[in-house]
Design an enzyme around this catalytic site. Structure first.
Site, short mmCIF file in Angstrom:
data_model
loop_
_atom_site.label_atom_id
_atom_site.label_comp_id
_atom_site.label_asym_id
_atom_site.label_seq_id
_atom_site.Cartn_x
_atom_site.Cartn_y
_atom_site.Cartn_z
N LYS A 137 -23.84 -86.20 -40.55
CA LYS A 137 -22.40 -86.18 -40.26
C LYS A 137 -21.95 -87.54 -39.73
O LYS A 137 -20.90 -88.06 -40.12
CB LYS A 137 -22.08 -85.06 -39.26
CG LYS A 137 -22.19 -83.69 -39.92
CD LYS A 137 -22.15 -82.53 -38.94
CE LYS A 137 -22.49 -81.23 -39.70
NZ LYS A 137 -22.58 -80.06 -38.85
N GLN A 178 -22.61 -78.69 -32.75
CA GLN A 178 -23.62 -78.30 -33.74
C GLN A 178 -24.25 -76.96 -33.34
O GLN A 178 -24.75 -76.81 -32.23
CB GLN A 178 -24.69 -79.40 -33.87
CG GLN A 178 -25.72 -79.14 -34.93
CD GLN A 178 -25.13 -79.10 -36.35
OE1 GLN A 178 -24.35 -79.96 -36.73
NE2 GLN A 178 -25.51 -78.10 -37.13
N ASP A 226 -14.50 -77.53 -37.64
CA ASP A 226 -15.45 -76.62 -38.30
C ASP A 226 -14.75 -75.35 -38.79
O ASP A 226 -15.32 -74.60 -39.58
CB ASP A 226 -16.56 -76.22 -37.31
CG ASP A 226 -17.89 -76.91 -37.61
OD1 ASP A 226 -18.06 -77.37 -38.76
OD2 ASP A 226 -18.73 -76.97 -36.70
#
Ligand code: NAD
Length: 281
Positions: free
Chosen positions: A52, A96, A119
């Site tokens: 990422k 994460q 997200d």
């Protein structure tokens, strides 16, 4: 002959487009910024976070990295998220997953401002998707829509069967396919006669988490098959939930693993980051 849907090439094209957008933003003095939080040292998560950060660098998005020890408490993590929510120079926040067992993931997801929820996991983002309002969409299903559209697969009016009903893939995928006017069926671990249902699909999307479970007997001749699964076999080779060699000759188009859905997930995260700038300005 079937078409291999090349997620690597499509994600690269998307990232190139985003780079152009970000260059233009920069010329007006705006630099998108993503805060990435990793708790603990899970090897897979460490690789994902690294990828990422690399994608941010390629596109020109500033990334702030918070690598916290496994012992971090829920309160410490929530405090950091609050700080980042209040920081106007941060557009997107990504925690994460999975988190260490002592931290309640739902509480963490809910703590992220929906305006910075790149997200797309916040209940407000999911609710907005459900009732057709604007909001961030979970990156993997959003990436699949992008893959289908950029491969000229028609969705409207098609029978779409999704195997898997997880919150991050199966459920949002079903809502997105509905939004695209497909007729949608969702299968799961309690579905009876799975192959009978999946054989109806013009577009079959597989997110089960079981290596090579879907063989030719589950697939209608000429269907489009999208494989979300990702597994590392002995000898480090990757495979999906679909038995590619068995299924591919019966399809009109199929995604490979690796190089199908996977690269799109990060590209869509980058797209969400770039779009988050307008929500936070
Ligand atoms: P999950 O474990 O949360 O959900 C799996 C779903 O499959 C469940 O809804 C379950 O009901 C269903 N299922 C399990 N066994 C079944 C069976 N025998 N028949 C029918 N349905 C069955 O998984 P997930 O998070 O949705 O991920 C699925 C797969 O996709 C995993 O391999 C994961 O690693 C992968 N994944 C890949 C990406 C990517 O970017 N490529 C992103 C997310 C997940």
């Amino acid at each position: 002959m079937y078409q291999i849907i090349d997620g690597k090439a499509i994600s690269t094209a998307l990232k190139e487009e985003l780079k152009v957008k970000v260059d233009e933003m920069k010329s007006h003095g705006t630099v998108p910024c993503l805060a990435v939080i990793l708790v603990g040292e899970d090897p897979a998560s460490t690789v994902y976070v690294g990828n990422k950060k690399k994608a941010c660098e390629f596109i020109g998005i500033k990334s702030l990295s918070y690598e916290l020890p496994e012992s971090t408490s829920r309160e410490e993590l929530l405090e950091l998220i609050e700080k980042l929510n209040a920081d106007d120079s941060v557009n997107g926040i990504l925690v994460q997953l999975p988190l260490p067992k002592h931290i309640d993931e739902d509480a963490v997801i809910k703590a992220i401002s929906p305006k910075k929820d790149v997200d797309g996991f916040h209940p407000q983002s999911v609710g907005a998707l459900c009732i057709g309002q604007p909001g961030f969409v979970s990156c993997t299903p959003a990436g699949i829509i992008e893959l289908l559209k950029r491969s000229n697969v028609e969705i409207e009016g098609k029978e779409c069967v999704i195997i898997g009903r997880s919150n991050i893939v199966g459920k949002p995928m079903s809502l997105l396919m509905l939004r695209e006017n497909a007729t949608v069926t969702v299968c799961h671990s309690r579905t009876k006669n799975l192959a009978e249902v999946t054989k109806r699909a013009d577009i079959l999307i597989v997110a089960i988490g079981k290596p090579k479970m879907i063989t030719a007997e589950y697939v209608k001749e000429g269907a489009v098959v999208i494989d979300v699964g990702i597994h590392r076999l002995e000898g480090k080779k990757l495979c999906g939930d679909v038995d590619f060699d068995d299924v591919a000759p019966h399809t009109s188009a199929i995604t490979p693993v690796p190089g199908g859905v996977g690269p799109m997930t990060i590209a869509m995260l980058m797209k969400n980051c770039v779009e988050s700038v307008s929500l936070n300005s």
